[in-house]
Design an enzyme around this catalytic site. Structure first.
Site, PDB file in Angstrom:
ATOM      1  CG  ASP A  88      13.763   4.453   7.217  1.00 55.92           C
ATOM      2  OD1 ASP A  88      14.849   4.108   7.691  1.00 55.92           O
ATOM      3  OD2 ASP A  88      12.685   3.910   7.471  1.00 55.92           O
TER       4      ASP A  88
ATOM      5  CE  LYS B 236      15.592  -2.222   8.516  1.00 56.48           C
ATOM      6  NZ  LYS B 236      15.548  -0.830   8.972  1.00 56.48           N
TER       7      LYS B 236
ATOM      8  CG  MET C  77       5.595  -2.049   1.981  1.00 56.05           C
ATOM      9  SD  MET C  77       6.385  -2.816   3.397  1.00 56.05           S
ATOM     10  CE  MET C  77       5.152  -2.568   4.671  1.00 56.05           C
TER      11      MET C  77
HETATM   12  N1  SAH Z   1       5.605   4.014   8.075  1.00 59.11           N
HETATM   13  C1  SAH Z   1       5.137   4.322   6.756  1.00 59.11           C
HETATM   14  C2  SAH Z   1       4.932   3.082   5.928  1.00 59.11           C
HETATM   15  C3  SAH Z   1       6.199   2.307   5.653  1.00 59.11           C
HETATM   16  S1  SAH Z   1       5.900   0.907   4.640  1.00 59.11           S
HETATM   17  C4  SAH Z   1       3.842   5.121   6.851  1.00 59.11           C
HETATM   18  O1  SAH Z   1       3.263   5.239   7.929  1.00 59.11           O
HETATM   19  O2  SAH Z   1       3.422   5.653   5.822  1.00 59.11           O
HETATM   20  C5  SAH Z   1       6.303   1.550   3.046  1.00 59.11           C
HETATM   21  C6  SAH Z   1       5.069   1.649   2.186  1.00 59.11           C
HETATM   22  O3  SAH Z   1       4.314   2.800   2.538  1.00 59.11           O
HETATM   23  C7  SAH Z   1       5.385   1.833   0.718  1.00 59.11           C
HETATM   24  O4  SAH Z   1       5.676   0.594   0.086  1.00 59.11           O
HETATM   25  C8  SAH Z   1       4.083   2.411   0.217  1.00 59.11           C
HETATM   26  O5  SAH Z   1       3.107   1.417   0.074  1.00 59.11           O
HETATM   27  C9  SAH Z   1       3.682   3.308   1.390  1.00 59.11           C
HETATM   28  N2  SAH Z   1       4.127   4.709   1.182  1.00 59.11           N
HETATM   29  C10 SAH Z   1       4.903   5.418   1.998  1.00 59.11           C
HETATM   30  N3  SAH Z   1       5.079   6.672   1.539  1.00 59.11           N
HETATM   31  C11 SAH Z   1       4.380   6.743   0.383  1.00 59.11           C
HETATM   32  C12 SAH Z   1       4.160   7.771  -0.570  1.00 59.11           C
HETATM   33  N4  SAH Z   1       4.700   8.991  -0.441  1.00 59.11           N
HETATM   34  N5  SAH Z   1       3.380   7.495  -1.644  1.00 59.11           N
HETATM   35  C13 SAH Z   1       2.816   6.283  -1.781  1.00 59.11           C
HETATM   36  N6  SAH Z   1       2.991   5.266  -0.908  1.00 59.11           N
HETATM   37  C14 SAH Z   1       3.765   5.497   0.161  1.00 59.11           C
END
Ligand code: SAH
Length: 270
Positions: free
Chosen positions: A51, A73, A185
């Site tokens: 991803d 995505k 998000m």
């Molecule tokens: N599965 C992922 C989340 C996916 S949704 C998890 O468990 O973290 C994607 C959202 O996750 C982004 O829009 C943001 O809000 C958050 N996110 C993921 N990685 C991030 C990072 N390194 N720093 C800040 N926000 C992050």
């Protein structure tokens, strides 16, 4: 109903011509936050599908000889439709390959891991999830914000600010829950989040933080108040990925953070 299941190890599973899919969580970006199991299955993969949230540093750990394809995505830019991806996983597993489907954070937290696993189960494909550190945990820790803290917050709620069509959240419950709220998000919806929480009774002066690129070398922590969330996003031109944290625990960051080289932009104290 009771289920009994034998745990599998991260050893390469296929002895026959049927492969296996590993749904692997990569964590928020720092390669040191990858689990040992995630690294082990990567090293044993025949094919890697990743991803956009899988950081460059983690991609650098992919074995060079193993084909790796982007199937992410980004907003308004889906490299492959979810249905086609599910079908691809099934097809490749049936060819006997060991496939690592690696995603940012944890596959089961806003990662569609459940949907992918369901489709694999339905197709009778061997599949296993390797959990990862979810953004809410990794990013807040890196920003010196504990999700819970004795006397400050007795819990936390993870919320997605992205809806299929519209946000369908119980704002009243969120505004009154009295503990930490973490919005995934949420960057493009910062104003809506603040408006709904304040409109349902949460004080506009509630501490709030935006953590951009958490657990990466370019992490930015922007600290302020709920009422100015949207302004903070605009002023600092916050980019995805970013997490929004709302609650009194945010105030603890001033005393708990250990990375002075990171940029702290405290609007309230400016
Ligand atoms: N599965 C992922 C989340 C996916 S949704 C998890 O468990 O973290 C994607 C959202 O996750 C982004 O829009 C943001 O809000 C958050 N996110 C993921 N990685 C991030 C990072 N390194 N720093 C800040 N926000 C992050």
């Amino acid at each position: 109903m009771m289920y009994s299941q034998t745990k599998t190890s991260a050893h390469r599973p296929q002895s026959s011509n049927v492969g296996k899919v590993w749904l692997v969580g990569a964590g928020p970006g720092d390669p040191d936050l990858l689990t040992v199991k995630a690294l082990r299955v990567l090293q044993q993969a025949d094919l890697i599908l990743f991803d956009n949230l899988v950081s460059d540093e983690i991609r650098a750990l992919f074995p060079k000889a193993v084909p790796a394809f982007y199937v992410g995505k980004r907003k308004d830019d889906h490299s492959i439709a979810q249905q086609d991806l599910n079908a691809l996983l099934v097809k490749k597993a049936k060819q006997g390959l060991s496939i690592v489907r690696i995603k940012g954070g944890d596959p089961f937290v806003f990662g569609r891991g459940g949907e992918e696993l369901m489709s694999l189960r339905e197709a009778g494909i061997d599949a296993e999830v390797v959990p990862g550190i979810t953004a809410a945990s990794g990013c807040t820790t890196a920003a010196g914000i504990p999700l819970t803290h004795r006397g400050v917050s007795q819990g936390c709620t993870f919320v997605t600010a992205h809806g299929e069509t519209e946000l369908n959240l119980d704002w009243q419950a969120l505004a009154h829950v009295g503990h930490t709220l973490v919005f995934y998000m949420g960057v493009s919806r910062a104003g809506i989040i603040a408006k709904n929480l304040i409109g349902n009774g949460l004080s506009a002066s509630t501490p709030a933080a935006i953590i951009e690129n958490g657990c990466r070398s370019n992490q930015r922590d922007i600290v302020g108040q709920l009422g100015e969330l949207s302004h903070l996003v605009d002023t600092h031109q916050v980019q995805s990925p970013a997490l929004i944290v709302v609650g009194d625990v945010v105030n603890l960051s001033a005393r708990l953070r250990t990375l002075p080289e990171l940029e702290i932009l405290n609007q309230s104290c400016a």
